[in-house]
Write a protein that holds these residues in place. Structure first.
Motif, PDB file in Angstrom:
ATOM      1  N   ARG A  16       0.767  -1.362  -0.023  1.00 16.36           N
ATOM      2  CA  ARG A  16       0.076   0.037  -0.015  1.00 16.36           C
ATOM      3  C   ARG A  16       0.810   1.247   0.040  1.00 16.36           C
ATOM      4  O   ARG A  16       0.747   2.264  -0.688  1.00 16.36           O
ATOM      5  N   MET A  17       1.760   1.335   0.966  1.00 21.80           N
ATOM      6  CA  MET A  17       2.618   2.577   1.137  1.00 21.80           C
ATOM      7  C   MET A  17       3.540   2.881   0.067  1.00 21.80           C
ATOM      8  O   MET A  17       3.907   3.765  -0.145  1.00 21.80           O
ATOM      9  N   LEU A  18       4.208   1.755  -0.384  1.00 25.45           N
ATOM     10  CA  LEU A  18       5.369   1.933  -1.357  1.00 25.45           C
ATOM     11  C   LEU A  18       4.983   1.776  -2.739  1.00 25.45           C
ATOM     12  O   LEU A  18       5.838   2.134  -3.631  1.00 25.45           O
ATOM     13  N   ASN A  19       3.858   1.147  -2.909  1.00 30.11           N
ATOM     14  CA  ASN A  19       3.530   0.861  -4.533  1.00 30.11           C
ATOM     15  C   ASN A  19       2.160   1.547  -4.896  1.00 30.11           C
ATOM     16  O   ASN A  19       2.290   1.820  -6.022  1.00 30.11           O
ATOM     17  N   LYS A  20       1.338   1.771  -4.069  1.00 30.15           N
ATOM     18  CA  LYS A  20      -0.019   2.320  -4.516  1.00 30.15           C
ATOM     19  C   LYS A  20      -0.181   3.854  -4.236  1.00 30.15           C
ATOM     20  O   LYS A  20      -0.940   4.625  -4.820  1.00 30.15           O
ATOM     21  N   VAL A  21       0.269   4.203  -2.994  1.00 30.53           N
ATOM     22  CA  VAL A  21      -0.016   5.597  -2.456  1.00 30.53           C
ATOM     23  C   VAL A  21       0.554   6.491  -3.313  1.00 30.53           C
ATOM     24  O   VAL A  21       2.006   6.358  -3.377  1.00 30.53           O
ATOM     25  N   ASN A  22       0.336   7.467  -3.839  1.00 36.86           N
ATOM     26  CA  ASN A  22       0.846   8.727  -4.321  1.00 36.86           C
ATOM     27  C   ASN A  22       1.561   9.479  -3.207  1.00 36.86           C
ATOM     28  O   ASN A  22       0.924  10.047  -2.392  1.00 36.86           O
TER      29      ASN A  22
END
Length: 278
Positions: A16-22
């Motif tokens: 979530r934090m390293l691949n999806k969140v802008n």
């Protein structure tokens, strides 16, 4: 919590934090900073791909006395910012400042950021006191800044998680933030020497001296003790100005200015006392 269950939750947080969140900046910015053959024009264009708030803070940091502005003068181009601060440090500042802005004034994130920044500054001061080479002192400085980056990521995950995503408590964050810190180092191609630093839990020694990660830990423990005692402030005592003490060049004022440069001035206090050093 079972370790297998914890690893599953960590994998979800990492994704979530390293691949999806802008995170608020164009990833190509970091690719340019990784390229030792990048032209001045390419580096200069970075300022068009990061927010004005981050850009202003980067210039303010680079133009602070902490980075030698009293002797080197004022800089006006982003290429000069990178040259003075260093490529890896510029990368780290873009990442952590973006997370700080993303937190939207979240008190928990800001306190961890302030503590990390204080650890970075104090770590470099200690490294110089130990007569460590400047390039090694910069490693300590960078290690302090990123020591709790995984904790910031986890707090943000908890703040913005979706209803169907796992919740995490403070104990989970304290136990596993170093894991996410290492993954963040890998994700953004930061130096591998940072990994032992984010996993450090005690004062580590080398053969005859304190290891670099030990200096980071020493700075972190000092900062943490001050934050606990003085309600989330790094409190320092500095000698009063005098005929042979230019206020602008005094270490306490230099540190205070550096906190102001990054918007964390309220987390440091410099008390005036008598100098006891001969």
């Amino acid at each position: 919590m079972e370790k297998i269950q914890a690893l599953g939750i960590l994998a979800k947080i990492e994704n979530r934090m390293l691949n999806k969140v802008n995170l608020g900046f164009n990833p190509e910015v970091l690719d340019i900073l990784d390229n030792v053959e990048a032209s001045n024009e390419e580096i200069e264009r970075i300022k068009m791909r990061i927010s004005n708030e981050i850009l202003i803070r980067l210039f303010s940091i680079a133009n602070s006395a902490y980075y030698g502005s009293l002797k080197k003068g004022t800089i006006r181009t982003f290429t000069e910012v990178v040259s003075r601060v260093g490529m890896n440090h510029t990368k780290a500042l873009i990442i952590i400042l973006s997370l700080h802005i993303m937190a939207q004034g979240d008190k928990d994130v800001e306190i961890v950021f302030a503590r990390s920044f204080a650890t970075s500054v104090l770590g470099k001061v200690l490294a110089r006191e130990f007569s460590i080479r400047d390039d090694m002192a910069k490693r300590v400085e960078l290690g302090g800044l990123l020591l709790e980056i995984g904790k910031i990521m986890m707090i943000l995950y908890r703040k913005f998680r979706k209803p169907d995503e796992d919740d995490i408590d403070d104990e989970f964050i304290d136990t596993y933030h170093a894991y996410l810190g290492e993954k963040t180092i890998d994700r953004f191609a930061l130096p591998d020497y940072l990994k032992p630093m984010v996993h450090s839990t005690c004062l580590s020694l080398d053969t005859q001296v304190i290891a670099l990660k030990g200096i980071v830990q020493l700075a972190h423990d000092t900062v943490s003790a001050s934050f606990q005692k003085f309600h989330n402030k790094l409190v320092l005592e500095s000698p009063p100005p005098g005929p042979e003490r230019d206020p602008a060049g005094m270490l306490g004022n230099i540190i205070k200015e550096q906190f102001n440069a990054v918007g964390l001035g309220k987390y440091v206090r410099v008390d005036v006392g008598e100098s006891r050093r001969s």
